[in-house]
Design a protein around this motif. Structure first.
Motif, PDB file in Angstrom:
ATOM      1  N   GLY A 179      -1.944  55.069  42.123  1.00  0.00           N
ATOM      2  CA  GLY A 179      -2.886  54.374  41.256  1.00  0.00           C
ATOM      3  C   GLY A 179      -3.564  55.332  40.290  1.00  0.00           C
ATOM      4  O   GLY A 179      -3.742  55.027  39.109  1.00  0.00           O
ATOM      5  N   ASN A 180      -3.935  56.500  40.784  1.00  0.00           N
ATOM      6  CA  ASN A 180      -4.550  57.517  39.931  1.00  0.00           C
ATOM      7  C   ASN A 180      -3.566  58.016  38.877  1.00  0.00           C
ATOM      8  O   ASN A 180      -3.935  58.179  37.706  1.00  0.00           O
ATOM      9  N   LEU A 181      -2.333  58.260  39.263  1.00  0.00           N
ATOM     10  CA  LEU A 181      -1.316  58.703  38.308  1.00  0.00           C
ATOM     11  C   LEU A 181      -1.058  57.629  37.246  1.00  0.00           C
ATOM     12  O   LEU A 181      -0.879  57.946  36.066  1.00  0.00           O
TER      13      LEU A 181
ATOM     14  N   VAL B 182      -2.410  49.879  36.710  1.00  0.00           N
ATOM     15  CA  VAL B 182      -2.952  50.531  37.907  1.00  0.00           C
ATOM     16  C   VAL B 182      -2.717  49.687  39.149  1.00  0.00           C
ATOM     17  O   VAL B 182      -2.262  50.203  40.176  1.00  0.00           O
ATOM     18  N   LYS B 183      -3.020  48.379  39.075  1.00  0.00           N
ATOM     19  CA  LYS B 183      -2.862  47.529  40.253  1.00  0.00           C
ATOM     20  C   LYS B 183      -1.410  47.472  40.708  1.00  0.00           C
ATOM     21  O   LYS B 183      -1.124  47.515  41.900  1.00  0.00           O
ATOM     22  N   ARG B 184      -0.500  47.373  39.740  1.00  0.00           N
ATOM     23  CA  ARG B 184       0.930  47.292  40.064  1.00  0.00           C
ATOM     24  C   ARG B 184       1.398  48.542  40.801  1.00  0.00           C
ATOM     25  O   ARG B 184       2.054  48.455  41.840  1.00  0.00           O
ATOM     26  N   TRP B 185       1.048  49.718  40.274  1.00  0.00           N
ATOM     27  CA  TRP B 185       1.540  50.950  40.875  1.00  0.00           C
ATOM     28  C   TRP B 185       0.805  51.301  42.164  1.00  0.00           C
ATOM     29  O   TRP B 185       1.374  51.940  43.048  1.00  0.00           O
ATOM     30  N   THR B 186      -0.443  50.860  42.294  1.00  0.00           N
ATOM     31  CA  THR B 186      -1.136  51.041  43.568  1.00  0.00           C
ATOM     32  C   THR B 186      -0.469  50.202  44.648  1.00  0.00           C
ATOM     33  O   THR B 186      -0.256  50.677  45.764  1.00  0.00           O
TER      34      THR B 186
ATOM     35  N   ILE C 171       2.648  49.156  44.672  1.00  0.00           N
ATOM     36  CA  ILE C 171       3.955  49.749  44.972  1.00  0.00           C
ATOM     37  C   ILE C 171       3.784  50.973  45.873  1.00  0.00           C
ATOM     38  O   ILE C 171       4.564  51.191  46.799  1.00  0.00           O
ATOM     39  N   GLY C 172       2.743  51.771  45.613  1.00  0.00           N
ATOM     40  CA  GLY C 172       2.474  52.927  46.469  1.00  0.00           C
ATOM     41  C   GLY C 172       2.112  52.520  47.882  1.00  0.00           C
ATOM     42  O   GLY C 172       2.495  53.186  48.852  1.00  0.00           O
ATOM     43  N   LEU C 173       1.373  51.422  48.029  1.00  0.00           N
ATOM     44  CA  LEU C 173       1.011  50.944  49.364  1.00  0.00           C
ATOM     45  C   LEU C 173       2.213  50.396  50.124  1.00  0.00           C
ATOM     46  O   LEU C 173       2.293  50.507  51.345  1.00  0.00           O
ATOM     47  N   ILE C 174       3.140  49.786  49.413  1.00  0.00           N
ATOM     48  CA  ILE C 174       4.302  49.175  50.066  1.00  0.00           C
ATOM     49  C   ILE C 174       5.407  50.199  50.326  1.00  0.00           C
ATOM     50  O   ILE C 174       5.938  50.287  51.431  1.00  0.00           O
ATOM     51  N   LEU C 175       5.760  50.974  49.304  1.00  0.00           N
ATOM     52  CA  LEU C 175       6.897  51.892  49.424  1.00  0.00           C
ATOM     53  C   LEU C 175       6.513  53.292  49.882  1.00  0.00           C
ATOM     54  O   LEU C 175       7.352  54.028  50.382  1.00  0.00           O
ATOM     55  N   GLY C 176       5.274  53.652  49.645  1.00  0.00           N
ATOM     56  CA  GLY C 176       4.845  54.999  50.011  1.00  0.00           C
ATOM     57  C   GLY C 176       5.405  56.030  49.051  1.00  0.00           C
ATOM     58  O   GLY C 176       5.604  55.751  47.863  1.00  0.00           O
ATOM     59  N   PRO C 177       5.687  57.223  49.534  1.00  0.00           N
ATOM     60  CA  PRO C 177       6.188  58.287  48.670  1.00  0.00           C
ATOM     61  C   PRO C 177       7.558  57.995  48.047  1.00  0.00           C
ATOM     62  O   PRO C 177       7.940  58.643  47.080  1.00  0.00           O
ATOM     63  N   VAL C 178       8.257  57.014  48.561  1.00  0.00           N
ATOM     64  CA  VAL C 178       9.573  56.660  48.011  1.00  0.00           C
ATOM     65  C   VAL C 178       9.422  56.082  46.606  1.00  0.00           C
ATOM     66  O   VAL C 178      10.336  56.179  45.792  1.00  0.00           O
ATOM     67  N   GLY C 179       8.267  55.517  46.281  1.00  0.00           N
ATOM     68  CA  GLY C 179       8.049  54.930  44.975  1.00  0.00           C
ATOM     69  C   GLY C 179       7.768  55.942  43.875  1.00  0.00           C
ATOM     70  O   GLY C 179       7.763  55.594  42.701  1.00  0.00           O
ATOM     71  N   TYR C 180       7.548  57.198  44.219  1.00  0.00           N
ATOM     72  CA  TYR C 180       7.216  58.209  43.210  1.00  0.00           C
ATOM     73  C   TYR C 180       8.339  58.441  42.193  1.00  0.00           C
ATOM     74  O   TYR C 180       8.062  58.491  41.000  1.00  0.00           O
ATOM     75  N   PRO C 181       9.616  58.572  42.602  1.00  0.00           N
ATOM     76  CA  PRO C 181      10.677  58.694  41.583  1.00  0.00           C
ATOM     77  C   PRO C 181      10.773  57.464  40.687  1.00  0.00           C
ATOM     78  O   PRO C 181      11.040  57.583  39.486  1.00  0.00           O
ATOM     79  N   LEU C 182      10.528  56.287  41.235  1.00  0.00           N
ATOM     80  CA  LEU C 182      10.514  55.063  40.434  1.00  0.00           C
ATOM     81  C   LEU C 182       9.392  55.129  39.398  1.00  0.00           C
ATOM     82  O   LEU C 182       9.578  54.747  38.242  1.00  0.00           O
ATOM     83  N   PHE C 183       8.235  55.633  39.800  1.00  0.00           N
ATOM     84  CA  PHE C 183       7.110  55.778  38.881  1.00  0.00           C
ATOM     85  C   PHE C 183       7.442  56.756  37.753  1.00  0.00           C
ATOM     86  O   PHE C 183       7.160  56.473  36.584  1.00  0.00           O
ATOM     87  N   ASN C 184       8.033  57.888  38.081  1.00  0.00           N
ATOM     88  CA  ASN C 184       8.377  58.865  37.049  1.00  0.00           C
ATOM     89  C   ASN C 184       9.383  58.304  36.052  1.00  0.00           C
ATOM     90  O   ASN C 184       9.270  58.528  34.849  1.00  0.00           O
TER      91      ASN C 184
END
Length: 74
Positions: A25-27, A35-39, A41-54
């Motif tokens: 969410g901060n990123l 922010v809400k969408r990525w927060t 996704i972070g809550l559901i997928l955890g660290p696996v969502g980071y490459p998707l975010f990038n």
């Protein structure tokens, strides 16, 4: 070898997911994304969502800059 009980394992996994949601969410806020969408996704997928975010951040930057544009990152 260290063994965790089920309660400790659930607590660790929940903590990792919570921290991942806050960080993503901060990123997203710093990148100008939803922010809400990525927060969520972070809550559901955890660290696996980071490459998707990038990947999403890179595509959003390319879309905002347009074709044949160059960017300078500092």
């Amino acid at each position: 070898m260290i063994f965790f009980s089920i309660n400790e394992a659930v607590l660790v996994v929940a903590g990792v997911l919570l921290i991942s949601g806050v960080v993503m969410g901060n990123l997203a806020f710093r990148s100008g994304l939803g922010v809400k969408r990525w927060t969520l996704i972070g809550l559901i997928l955890g660290p696996v969502g980071y490459p998707l975010f990038n990947t999403h951040k890179r595509f959003a930057m390319k879309r905002a800059a347009g074709k044949r544009a160059s960017t300078i990152r500092l």
